[in-house]
Design a protein around this motif. Structure first.
Motif, PDB file in Angstrom:
ATOM      1  N   ASP A   7       0.822  -1.193   0.000  1.00 19.94           N
ATOM      2  CA  ASP A   7       0.000   0.000   0.000  1.00 19.94           C
ATOM      3  C   ASP A   7       0.865   1.255   0.000  1.00 19.94           C
ATOM      4  N   MET A   8       2.177   1.073  -0.019  1.00 22.90           N
ATOM      5  CA  MET A   8       3.106   2.191  -0.176  1.00 22.90           C
ATOM      6  C   MET A   8       4.399   1.656  -0.765  1.00 22.90           C
ATOM      7  N   SER A   9       5.233   2.558  -1.244  1.00 21.25           N
ATOM      8  CA  SER A   9       6.492   2.139  -1.869  1.00 21.25           C
ATOM      9  C   SER A   9       7.421   1.521  -0.829  1.00 21.25           C
ATOM     10  N   LEU A  10       8.340   0.699  -1.315  1.00 16.54           N
ATOM     11  CA  LEU A  10       9.335   0.106  -0.412  1.00 16.54           C
ATOM     12  C   LEU A  10      10.204   1.180   0.227  1.00 16.54           C
ATOM     13  N   THR A  11      10.495   2.254  -0.513  1.00 17.00           N
ATOM     14  CA  THR A  11      11.301   3.344   0.051  1.00 17.00           C
ATOM     15  C   THR A  11      10.556   4.032   1.187  1.00 17.00           C
ATOM     16  N   SER A  12       9.263   4.249   1.014  1.00 10.08           N
ATOM     17  CA  SER A  12       8.467   4.855   2.080  1.00 10.08           C
ATOM     18  C   SER A  12       8.452   3.956   3.306  1.00 10.08           C
ATOM     19  N   ALA A  13       8.203   2.667   3.097  1.00 14.09           N
ATOM     20  CA  ALA A  13       8.174   1.722   4.215  1.00 14.09           C
ATOM     21  C   ALA A  13       9.542   1.649   4.901  1.00 14.09           C
ATOM     22  N   ALA A  14      10.602   1.649   4.110  1.00 15.61           N
ATOM     23  CA  ALA A  14      11.955   1.607   4.681  1.00 15.61           C
ATOM     24  C   ALA A  14      12.250   2.880   5.476  1.00 15.61           C
ATOM     25  N   THR A  15      11.781   4.010   4.992  1.00 13.57           N
ATOM     26  CA  THR A  15      11.985   5.274   5.699  1.00 13.57           C
ATOM     27  C   THR A  15      11.270   5.259   7.039  1.00 13.57           C
ATOM     28  N   LEU A  16      10.041   4.758   7.055  1.00 13.52           N
ATOM     29  CA  LEU A  16       9.314   4.639   8.322  1.00 13.52           C
ATOM     30  C   LEU A  16      10.042   3.704   9.277  1.00 13.52           C
ATOM     31  N   ALA A  17      10.555   2.590   8.764  1.00 13.08           N
ATOM     32  CA  ALA A  17      11.292   1.644   9.609  1.00 13.08           C
ATOM     33  C   ALA A  17      12.564   2.286  10.159  1.00 13.08           C
ATOM     34  N   THR A  18      13.246   3.077   9.337  1.00  9.29           N
ATOM     35  CA  THR A  18      14.449   3.778   9.800  1.00  9.29           C
ATOM     36  C   THR A  18      14.101   4.730  10.935  1.00  9.29           C
ATOM     37  N   LEU A  19      13.034   5.496  10.763  1.00  4.70           N
ATOM     38  CA  LEU A  19      12.612   6.422  11.816  1.00  4.70           C
ATOM     39  C   LEU A  19      12.228   5.666  13.084  1.00  4.70           C
ATOM     40  N   ASP A  20      11.615   4.505  12.928  1.00 12.40           N
ATOM     41  CA  ASP A  20      11.237   3.696  14.084  1.00 12.40           C
ATOM     42  C   ASP A  20      12.480   3.208  14.832  1.00 12.40           C
ATOM     43  N   LYS A  21      13.503   2.812  14.097  1.00 15.01           N
ATOM     44  CA  LYS A  21      14.739   2.297  14.710  1.00 15.01           C
ATOM     45  C   LYS A  21      15.605   3.399  15.303  1.00 15.01           C
ATOM     46  N   THR A  22      15.715   4.520  14.584  1.00 16.02           N
ATOM     47  CA  THR A  22      16.721   5.517  14.951  1.00 16.02           C
ATOM     48  C   THR A  22      16.159   6.765  15.597  1.00 16.02           C
ATOM     49  N   GLY A  23      14.843   6.948  15.516  1.00 16.83           N
ATOM     50  CA  GLY A  23      14.248   8.173  16.041  1.00 16.83           C
ATOM     51  C   GLY A  23      14.277   9.267  14.988  1.00 16.83           C
ATOM     52  N   PRO A  24      13.892  10.477  15.396  1.00  8.53           N
ATOM     53  CA  PRO A  24      13.807  11.597  14.450  1.00  8.53           C
ATOM     54  C   PRO A  24      15.108  11.834  13.692  1.00  8.53           C
ATOM     55  N   ARG A  25      14.966  12.179  12.409  1.00 10.74           N
ATOM     56  CA  ARG A  25      16.135  12.417  11.552  1.00 10.74           C
ATOM     57  C   ARG A  25      15.870  13.611  10.647  1.00 10.74           C
ATOM     58  N   ARG A  26      16.943  14.218  10.189  1.00  7.54           N
ATOM     59  CA  ARG A  26      16.850  15.260   9.164  1.00  7.54           C
ATOM     60  C   ARG A  26      16.516  14.607   7.829  1.00  7.54           C
ATOM     61  N   ILE A  27      15.869  15.363   6.966  1.00 10.46           N
ATOM     62  CA  ILE A  27      15.548  14.851   5.630  1.00 10.46           C
ATOM     63  C   ILE A  27      16.831  14.459   4.895  1.00 10.46           C
ATOM     64  N   THR A  28      17.870  15.269   5.014  1.00 14.38           N
ATOM     65  CA  THR A  28      19.121  14.942   4.318  1.00 14.38           C
ATOM     66  C   THR A  28      19.696  13.623   4.817  1.00 14.38           C
ATOM     67  N   ASP A  29      19.609  13.354   6.118  1.00 11.91           N
ATOM     68  CA  ASP A  29      20.091  12.082   6.665  1.00 11.91           C
ATOM     69  C   ASP A  29      19.267  10.916   6.132  1.00 11.91           C
ATOM     70  N   LEU A  30      17.946  11.093   6.106  1.00 11.47           N
ATOM     71  CA  LEU A  30      17.073  10.031   5.589  1.00 11.47           C
ATOM     72  C   LEU A  30      17.381   9.739   4.123  1.00 11.47           C
ATOM     73  N   ALA A  31      17.634  10.776   3.353  1.00  5.82           N
ATOM     74  CA  ALA A  31      17.943  10.589   1.932  1.00  5.82           C
ATOM     75  C   ALA A  31      19.198   9.734   1.759  1.00  5.82           C
TER      76      ALA A  31
END
Length: 127
Positions: A7-31
């Motif tokens: 229901d969403m792209s793998l990149t979106s799901a991976a980004t959510l998982a990253t935020l779940d693991k690491t906490g808040p991040r800058r957009i540049t870091d997420l990229a």
């Protein structure tokens, strides 16, 4: 993972998982972590923000910085997706023979070590 409903792209799901693991991040870091351009991540974050999965907050240590944070809905999505993955693997494991299940169980220590090595490598590359 490919068998799960998407229901969403793998990149979106991976980004959510990253935020779940690491906490808040800058957009540049997420990229960087997700291997996309900063403009692409900005668009992706905007879409997830409109969907209520993430929100932007100021960084208390640097007022010039905006951090992307998971909302409760985003955290719930990550938990649901992980559980769906667990359930999918459990169904597949149920189809294995006893010997195959034993072989998987014997391989678990090596697989856990691989996951630890990957996690350590990712932490090193984030620095």
């Amino acid at each position: 993972m490919r068998r799960l409903p998407r229901d969403m792209s793998l990149t979106s799901a991976a980004t959510l998982a990253t935020l779940d693991k690491t906490g808040p991040r800058r957009i540049t870091d997420l990229a960087v972590v997700e291997g996309v351009t900063q403009p692409a991540m900005t668009v992706l974050v905007r879409v997830m923000e409109e969907s209520g999965l993430v929100e932007r907050k100021g960084d208390p240590s640097d007022k010039r910085v905006t951090l992307v944070c998971l909302t409760e809905a985003g955290a719930s999505y990550v938990r649901t997706r992980r559980q769906a993955g667990v359930d999918a693997y459990a169904r597949l494991i149920d189809e294995l023979t006893g010997d195959e299940v034993e072989a998987l169980a014997a391989a678990l220590p090596a697989l856990l070590h691989l996951a630890e090595l990957e996690s350590h490598a990712r932490e090193e590359s984030d620095r």
